[in-house]
Write a protein that holds these residues in place. Structure first.
Motif, PDB file in Angstrom:
ATOM      1  N   THR A   1      56.318  22.020  14.936  1.00  0.00           N
ATOM      2  CA  THR A   1      56.606  20.600  15.145  1.00  0.00           C
ATOM      3  C   THR A   1      55.617  19.999  16.138  1.00  0.00           C
ATOM      4  O   THR A   1      55.125  18.881  15.939  1.00  0.00           O
ATOM      5  N   THR A   2      55.310  20.731  17.188  1.00  0.00           N
ATOM      6  CA  THR A   2      54.358  20.240  18.181  1.00  0.00           C
ATOM      7  C   THR A   2      52.974  20.054  17.563  1.00  0.00           C
ATOM      8  O   THR A   2      52.326  19.017  17.753  1.00  0.00           O
ATOM      9  N   LEU A   3      52.503  21.030  16.800  1.00  0.00           N
ATOM     10  CA  LEU A   3      51.191  20.913  16.165  1.00  0.00           C
ATOM     11  C   LEU A   3      51.146  19.729  15.200  1.00  0.00           C
ATOM     12  O   LEU A   3      50.183  18.948  15.202  1.00  0.00           O
ATOM     13  N   MET A   4      52.162  19.593  14.372  1.00  0.00           N
ATOM     14  CA  MET A   4      52.151  18.520  13.386  1.00  0.00           C
ATOM     15  C   MET A   4      52.297  17.149  14.043  1.00  0.00           C
ATOM     16  O   MET A   4      51.721  16.163  13.565  1.00  0.00           O
ATOM     17  N   THR A   5      53.039  17.081  15.146  1.00  0.00           N
ATOM     18  CA  THR A   5      53.151  15.823  15.877  1.00  0.00           C
ATOM     19  C   THR A   5      51.803  15.419  16.457  1.00  0.00           C
ATOM     20  O   THR A   5      51.401  14.252  16.373  1.00  0.00           O
ATOM     21  N   MET A   6      51.099  16.389  17.028  1.00  0.00           N
ATOM     22  CA  MET A   6      49.789  16.081  17.603  1.00  0.00           C
ATOM     23  C   MET A   6      48.781  15.703  16.520  1.00  0.00           C
ATOM     24  O   MET A   6      47.951  14.805  16.718  1.00  0.00           O
ATOM     25  N   LEU A   7      48.847  16.362  15.364  1.00  0.00           N
ATOM     26  CA  LEU A   7      47.957  15.995  14.263  1.00  0.00           C
ATOM     27  C   LEU A   7      48.233  14.558  13.832  1.00  0.00           C
ATOM     28  O   LEU A   7      47.307  13.754  13.682  1.00  0.00           O
ATOM     29  N   GLN A   8      49.512  14.218  13.659  1.00  0.00           N
ATOM     30  CA  GLN A   8      49.850  12.851  13.249  1.00  0.00           C
ATOM     31  C   GLN A   8      49.460  11.845  14.321  1.00  0.00           C
ATOM     32  O   GLN A   8      48.981  10.747  14.007  1.00  0.00           O
ATOM     33  N   TYR A   9      49.624  12.195  15.562  1.00  0.00           N
ATOM     34  CA  TYR A   9      49.223  11.300  16.657  1.00  0.00           C
ATOM     35  C   TYR A   9      47.734  10.982  16.567  1.00  0.00           C
ATOM     36  O   TYR A   9      47.326   9.822  16.671  1.00  0.00           O
TER      37      TYR A   9
END
Length: 167
Positions: free
Chosen positions: A14-22
């Protein structure tokens, strides 16, 4: 929309995908509400391919290349050619920004759908030149790094275009 880098859960995926989307959201935000004549402008004499539209289109095709082509082994559909290896930049500079942003968002949806069916320790179909197959974890981190680095370019290009600064 204000980009948000706070994950809904604190697990690694979740952290990785949140940062990618950010990083995607920040990039797209740099092109919003910008006069059309600035989208393809390349104001840096030493970087003639560096335009806002070109950079965003490059980010779209980087995701395709790393996930759809190299990671899962699908065809390379990128616009690059042997005679113009950076063609995604010139295409992005010439394409209406609304279309480029739509294609970037659609790529993100395809990327996220493919990633959702994989484990972070899964290995890419295509190896590095060294023969090693990177993990999905590494590829996602690489995409975040790529986006973040180009977001710095977009910051400068946007400020040169109309003075706007910030996320």
């Amino acid at each position: 929309m204000t980009p948000d880098d706070t994950p809904s859960a604190w697990d690694e995926r979740t952290t990785l995908m949140t940062m990618l989307q950010y990083t995607r959201d920040v990039a797209a935000g740099k092109a919003r509400d910008l006069a059309a004549h600035h989208i393809g402008a390349a104001p840096l004499p030493g970087s003639p391919l560096m335009s806002i539209g070109g950079v965003i289109n490059h980010l779209r095709w980087v995701e395709h290349s790393w996930i759809e082509n190299r990671f899962v082994g699908g065809p390379d559909l990128g616009p690059w050619t042997a005679t113009e290896p950076d063609r995604e930049f010139t295409v992005g500079a010439e394409t209406p920004i609304a279309q480029t942003l739509e294609e970037y968002a659609a790529q993100a949806v395809r990327t996220d759908a493919l990633i959702a069916g994989l484990e972070l320790d899964d290995r890419s179909a295509t190896p590095f030149r060294s023969g090693e197959h990177p993990t999905l974890r590494w590829v996602i981190l690489h995409l975040i790094e790529e986006n973040a680095r180009h977001n710095g370019h977009l910051d400068l290009l946007r400020e040169l275009a109309d003075g706007q600064t910030g996320d």
